[in-house]
Design a protein around this motif. Structure first.
Motif, PDB file in Angstrom:
ATOM      1  N   ALA A 157       7.095  84.898  80.382  1.00 43.00           N
ATOM      2  CA  ALA A 157       8.316  84.321  79.326  1.00 43.00           C
ATOM      3  C   ALA A 157       9.962  85.014  79.987  1.00 43.00           C
ATOM      4  O   ALA A 157      10.911  84.459  79.626  1.00 43.00           O
ATOM      5  N   LEU A 196      10.528  78.673  71.898  1.00 46.10           N
ATOM      6  CA  LEU A 196       9.383  78.281  73.085  1.00 46.10           C
ATOM      7  C   LEU A 196       9.295  78.843  74.314  1.00 46.10           C
ATOM      8  O   LEU A 196       7.661  78.660  74.666  1.00 46.10           O
ATOM      9  N   ARG A 197       9.276  79.542  74.979  1.00 45.10           N
ATOM     10  CA  ARG A 197       9.494  80.106  76.150  1.00 45.10           C
ATOM     11  C   ARG A 197       7.959  81.063  75.826  1.00 45.10           C
ATOM     12  O   ARG A 197       7.247  80.746  76.384  1.00 45.10           O
ATOM     13  N   ARG A 234      -2.809  80.051  71.140  1.00 40.78           N
ATOM     14  CA  ARG A 234      -1.845  78.926  70.884  1.00 40.78           C
ATOM     15  C   ARG A 234      -3.443  78.688  69.133  1.00 40.78           C
ATOM     16  O   ARG A 234      -4.825  78.597  69.341  1.00 40.78           O
ATOM     17  N   PHE A 277       5.788  80.421  73.477  1.00 38.32           N
ATOM     18  CA  PHE A 277       4.955  79.626  72.943  1.00 38.32           C
ATOM     19  C   PHE A 277       3.817  78.521  73.973  1.00 38.32           C
ATOM     20  O   PHE A 277       3.002  78.735  75.117  1.00 38.32           O
ATOM     21  N   ASP A 278       5.239  78.671  75.117  1.00 37.55           N
ATOM     22  CA  ASP A 278       4.856  78.341  76.581  1.00 37.55           C
ATOM     23  C   ASP A 278       4.118  78.694  77.239  1.00 37.55           C
ATOM     24  O   ASP A 278       3.062  78.729  78.151  1.00 37.55           O
TER      25      ASP A 278
END
Lengths: 379, 379
Positions: free
Chosen positions: A346, A325-326, A375, A328-329
């Protein structure tokens, strides 16, 4: 048959004394004769039948039953639910400190189909008479869900949850069994007369009490053991703190059956009894007919678990672990970034970041165009 | 303090490498210097801080915090919730297969009171952002019930359940703690700015992220471990199948805290997550603040059980056993009967009937006048 009818009238079950004689090979005729003649050989039955042994008219009882289309069945009769009763009361008998009243009925008055056939795959749905809208919704849904999979729905024929369970099973084209706490010719509650007629046509009404017997509180409690015994599991769909339905659940436990309860809003008292049994691990929490079938059905039925996945399953992003998630965000929609920038944002080492980006790419969440990560999948 | 601020900025927790150095007796100042100068002695931290060790302005961070009335606390500071963090992460460290990220925060930015004081008796109430009317009712009731007994309510400051929990605790005159997933000077969600001000006055807003840090999904997950660690137990009041609140509950389990969930209607998806945890025994079923306090409070607090008795307790007739009921039912209101008649009606031996009548008399349910037994006590 006259002897069985006589015993049904003169002995109010459960009677361990009678059961012992039957187990010892006595015929109903010999027992009946022994009771009539006060033969000391029938032991405890002399005392049990002291008040009533002379007031019996078995012919009249059989006629009264026949008048409402009912018959008497007994151990050995092809309709006798021997497998269910033997497993339930056999289980209880093997328990240390078993209940003295955990004894099978000695005979059953039946209006409708064969209890042996109907109860081979049956579940009991029970609950409060003071049913709420929520309780009705849940009970109806469970009854339909069980009936739709050819499970017989067993209940007590009472107002509230019982009535909803019977009706919903019938409406779904299924079978249902009413275990009554009074004579087979007594419609109790009276307003359920038409329901009982319907049940007799698509299931059965059964009782261990002789014709004309009136419903008494102790008979409801005794009857509850049969509701539990004649089904593979008992579900309480709605029950307040002190409810007869919880007594049925206790019987289910004592008879080795699966005990289940449906949770509900905690903002009313309607499900307090259910919650108490779930809390104390005395009942399994169930929320649907799928849950119930997974517990009482043939081992390994994979009904339940998959259901939620289908309806409320996580999306791929929700499946990511923290580090994924880190990373991806650190990517913003519509903008490509180099791995080094992503790692800095990240706060992760570059090699780990690249490793995680590849994970995300495999999951279809990111794509690599030249040296830039984006993304989304390739268009 | 500058050293702690530097570490808070340069290392995004949880960092086992940093924790190891602190455990080994390193001071924050020495660690900060080691990171700045890329001293191999700080080991894994060199890699962890590769991307950011030069972009730090600890003075600016402390000023940004001070500008919103916040301060930085760290191990050894009197406001540091040492007991809570030590017990939680100590528990996790003793578990085989413990999570690598089960590491205490290295510093906390705080706006408001002392976390050490506030969290000494605290419970976490968490749940879905998509709160239902039911979830709001339950969450509000639990928060008020805990606050009314001087329990601090801990949550994540999010929309939905979190907001209701914080607000209800404040409205009840209690304390509440927001554990944020962003910088102490960032109001997220923005519409909670006033709520956070209120919390700072009657509790505290805390975060392990440096000023300006934006909320990211991985930070919510990391933050959840602090919600669980800073309370003696976590209650999920409403959560669908996949909810961040369930992540907090998993953290509570991993940190040795009490895990609880509130059941709800099975006719919506709102409580599916709660039911799943109860079903799998991963959470205790709770229905009220009394239940919660009985589980997280000092051992032996007899809050819970008595409550229902009071509200929905059985009447004396409901307490009777089956045979007592047979005898009681054989008496009609307003009519006296002889014991022999009662025995015949009840179908019980006379001596047992008399014995049971005496039981009923002791319970105040029947009386003897001359030779006749009546329902009710003597007038």
């Amino acid at each position: 048959m006259l002897a069985w009818a006589y015993l049904s009238r003169v002995i109010e079950g459960p009677s361990r004394a009678l059961q012992s004689l039957l187990d010892a090979g006595w015929t109903a005729r010999d027992i009946a004769a022994g009771v009539r003649t006060r033969d000391p050989a029938v032991g405890g039955l002399i005392k049990e039948t002291a008040a009533r042994h002379r007031q019996c008219h078995p012919e009249a009882d059989l006629e009264a039953a026949a008048a409402v289309g009912a018959r008497l069945i007994h151990p050995g009769h092809p309709d006798w639910p021997a497998a269910e009763l033997d497993s339930a009361f056999g289980f209880a008998a093997r328990q240390a400190g078993g209940r003295a009243d955990a004894v099978a009925p000695h005979a059953l008055w039946v209006r409708g189909g064969s209890p042996a056939g109907l109860c081979a795959q049956a579940v009991a749905l029970v609950g409060t008479r003071a049913i709420s809208r929520y309780g009705a919704e849940v009970t109806g849904s469970l009854a339909r869900g069980m009936a739709g999979h050819r499970w017989t729905v067993v209940s007590g024929g009472a107002l509230g949850v019982d009535a909803v369970a019977h009706n919903a099973a019938l409406d779904a084209g299924g079978s249902t069994v009413v275990v009554a706490a009074c004579g087979i010719d007594v419609d109790y509650p009276r307003r359920h007369a038409r329901l009982f007629d319907r049940v007799a046509e698509n299931g059965a009404v059964v009782t261990e009490y002789p014709p004309g017997a009136t419903p008494h509180r102790h008979r409801f409690l005794t009857r509850n053991r049969l509701v539990a015994a004649l089904s593979l599991g008992t579900v309480v769909t709605e029950a307040a703190w002190r409810s007869g339905a919880l007594n049925t659940l206790s019987w289910a436990e004592h008879l080795g059956r699966v005990c289940m309860a449906v949770p509900g809003p905690v903002t009313t008292a309607g499900s307090v009894g259910c919650h108490e049994r779930i809390r104390t691990r005395a009942a399994e929490l169930v929320t649907s007919a799928d849950d119930v079938r997974a517990l009482v059905g043939p081992a390994g039925t994979p009904d339940s678990a998959g259901q939620y996945e289908l309806d409320f399953g996580p999306d791929p992003v929700q499946r990511l672990d923290r580090n994924q998630l880190r990373v991806f965000d650190a990517l913003e929609p519509g903008t490509g970034r180099r791995a080094g920038e992503i790692a800095a944002t990240a706060g992760l080492p570059l090699p780990l970041t690249v490793h995680l980006l590849v994970d995300l790419m495999r999951a279809g969440l990111v794509r690599l165009e030249g040296e830039l990560w984006h993304r989304g999948q390739l268009p």
